[in-house]
Design a protein around this motif. Structure first.
Motif, mmCIF file in Angstrom:
data_model
loop_
_atom_site.group_PDB
_atom_site.id
_atom_site.type_symbol
_atom_site.label_atom_id
_atom_site.label_comp_id
_atom_site.label_asym_id
_atom_site.label_seq_id
_atom_site.Cartn_x
_atom_site.Cartn_y
_atom_site.Cartn_z
ATOM 1 N N ARG A 26 17.846 8.904 -23.069
ATOM 2 C CA ARG A 26 16.422 8.806 -22.704
ATOM 3 C C ARG A 26 15.856 7.431 -23.064
ATOM 4 N N LEU A 27 16.555 6.398 -22.718
ATOM 5 C CA LEU A 27 16.179 5.032 -23.080
ATOM 6 C C LEU A 27 15.656 4.272 -21.868
ATOM 7 N N ALA A 28 14.612 3.492 -22.082
ATOM 8 C CA ALA A 28 14.029 2.685 -21.012
ATOM 9 C C ALA A 28 14.947 1.534 -20.638
ATOM 10 N N THR A 29 15.000 1.255 -19.354
ATOM 11 C CA THR A 29 15.724 0.092 -18.834
ATOM 12 C C THR A 29 14.858 -0.569 -17.769
ATOM 13 N N GLU A 30 15.191 -1.806 -17.457
ATOM 14 C CA GLU A 30 14.508 -2.482 -16.355
ATOM 15 C C GLU A 30 14.750 -1.697 -15.069
ATOM 16 N N SER A 31 13.674 -1.391 -14.354
ATOM 17 C CA SER A 31 13.788 -0.519 -13.191
ATOM 18 C C SER A 31 14.442 -1.223 -12.018
ATOM 19 N N GLU A 32 15.317 -0.499 -11.344
ATOM 20 C CA GLU A 32 15.902 -1.006 -10.102
ATOM 21 C C GLU A 32 14.879 -1.049 -8.992
ATOM 22 N N SER A 33 13.809 -0.252 -9.103
ATOM 23 C CA SER A 33 12.812 -0.173 -8.031
ATOM 24 C C SER A 33 12.055 -1.470 -7.864
ATOM 25 N N ALA A 81 7.988 -0.440 -13.750
ATOM 26 C CA ALA A 81 8.868 -1.394 -14.417
ATOM 27 C C ALA A 81 9.969 -0.715 -15.206
ATOM 28 N N ILE A 82 9.989 0.606 -15.282
ATOM 29 C CA ILE A 82 10.887 1.305 -16.193
ATOM 30 C C ILE A 82 11.649 2.411 -15.471
ATOM 31 N N ASP A 83 12.932 2.504 -15.769
ATOM 32 C CA ASP A 83 13.734 3.684 -15.504
ATOM 33 C C ASP A 83 14.213 4.191 -16.860
ATOM 34 N N PHE A 89 8.075 -4.109 -20.998
ATOM 35 C CA PHE A 89 8.250 -3.849 -19.574
ATOM 36 C C PHE A 89 6.924 -4.051 -18.854
ATOM 37 N N GLY A 90 6.974 -4.661 -17.695
ATOM 38 C CA GLY A 90 5.770 -4.870 -16.910
ATOM 39 C C GLY A 90 5.083 -6.175 -17.271
ATOM 40 N N ASP A 91 3.751 -6.142 -17.346
ATOM 41 C CA ASP A 91 2.952 -7.326 -17.632
ATOM 42 C C ASP A 91 3.376 -7.952 -18.955
ATOM 43 N N GLU A 114 4.142 -2.236 -21.246
ATOM 44 C CA GLU A 114 4.546 -1.196 -22.197
ATOM 45 C C GLU A 114 5.671 -1.714 -23.081
ATOM 46 N N VAL A 115 5.545 -1.501 -24.376
ATOM 47 C CA VAL A 115 6.531 -1.959 -25.356
ATOM 48 C C VAL A 115 7.278 -0.749 -25.910
ATOM 49 N N TRP A 116 8.592 -0.802 -25.848
ATOM 50 C CA TRP A 116 9.435 0.211 -26.473
ATOM 51 C C TRP A 116 10.055 -0.407 -27.715
#
Length: 340
Positions: free
Chosen positions: A240-247, A276-278, A326-328, A333-335
């Motif tokens: 369940r970890l955030a990654t840079e989104s492919e979208s 920004a997140i998957d 992630f994002g701006d 958003e900071v993880w």
């Protein structure tokens, strides 16, 4: 409560029996202690703010419109709030410390002012322990702070008491608060100038920890069950970890890999995902690379969920962290991951 061996005020202010004079002296000491406590609060707040801003900004800018609005609001509200804050500290910390000091000096030799300092420091430690229990504050940090908060008020009370004995008159109610205002501004400016000079000369500032491969290996955990396991051989396991989104590179992502809604299936999770997140599960690999002048753990998944993500090394040597924004760059958003 002062520098002398007795708690009474000037001789002419104490009626026979001492009781009314003691009550007057108690009120005078409470007022002076409240003013002295209030005087140090702006400087202490500035020290806290400087220490916070000199810490890790997690890749964002600390100077935002929200921060400017908060500081402006504090400048307006502070004159109304500080007297009450000072009164609370005086009533719970400084005045009881003076009473304990007078009790101690009946049985132990030594000046009252020195025992007042000791008793106030001990009371500060007690209040720090209570705060640590109620609000889960770190005791090793708040205990020295709360103990130190009594130094200036105790010394100031000693000065006022000694001056009253020398002149035969107590300091007036408003005169004490006027001195508190001047002292507060002076302390604030000293801390401000010291912070600027320390920053310019490099005496104070933040430096991220340098972690070896052995220190990085292990499990790093975040919010909502997020976990990153790093093996010494360079293998990684994501939960369940955030990654840079492919979208981001695939606008038509409704049916593409990386846009799914089932966590744990090698695709992005719907509940924590943004543009920004998957949020991904699965195996991958990791390595240490430099980005923006800082070391980061680069995590690449073996499957189709997400893209390579840079987890920057932050925190301190004692409590290291891995974080990704992630994002701006300023408001994204900071993880944050910590050692599990």
């Amino acid at each position: 409560m002062g520098w002398g061996d007795t708690a009474g005020g000037p001789e002419g202010d104490r009626p026979e029996g001492g009781r009314p004079g003691e009550m007057v002296q108690w009120f005078v000491d409470l007022n002076a202690a409240a003013a002295l406590c209030a005087a140090q609060m702006p400087a202490i707040g500035l020290v806290w703010w400087i220490s916070a801003e000199l810490g890790d900004d997690y890749g964002g800018s600390p100077y935002t419109l929200a921060l400017a609005l908060v500081l402006a609001a504090l400048l307006v509200v502070a004159p109304l709030v500080l007297p009450f804050v000072g009164l609370v500290q005086a009533a719970a910390h400084i005045v009881p410390g003076g009473w304990l000091a007078r009790v101690v000096t009946r049985h132990v030799r030594g000046p009252v002012w020195a025992w007042h300092m000791v008793c106030s420091a001990l009371l500060g430690v007690v209040w720090a322990g209570l705060a640590a229990l109620v609000w889960d504050w770190r005791f090793t940090v708040v205990a020295p702070l709360f103990a130190t908060l009594g130094v200036l008020p105790v010394l100031g009370l000693g000065y006022f008491r000694r001056r009253a004995r020398g002149t035969g008159r107590r300091q007036g109610f408003w005169a004490v608060w006027l001195l508190s205002l001047f002292g507060s501004v002076t302390l604030f400016l000293l801390v401000f100038v010291g912070g600027v000079l320390g920053t310019l000369t490099g005496l104070i500032g933040y430096g991220p920890p340098e972690l070896s491969t052995a220190q990085l290996t292990g499990v790093w955990r975040g919010a909502d069950g997020a976990a990153l396991r790093l093996d010494p051989e360079g293998k990684a396991e994501l939960t369940r970890l955030a990654t840079e989104s492919e979208s981001e590179s695939e606008p038509e992502s409704g049916s593409e890999p990386g846009s799914g809604s089932e966590p744990g299936s090698g695709s992005g999770s719907g509940d924590r995902a943004t543009d920004a997140i998957d949020v991904c599960d699965g195996p991958g690999s990791w390595s240490v690379e430099e980005r923006g002048g800082r070391d980061a753990v680069v995590v690449r998944l073996d499957g189709t969920c997400g893209r390579a993500t840079w987890w920057t090394i932050g925190g301190t040597e004692r409590e290291p962290e891995l974080f990704a924004r992630f994002g701006d760059p300023d408001a994204g958003e900071v993880w944050i991951l910590v050692r599990g």
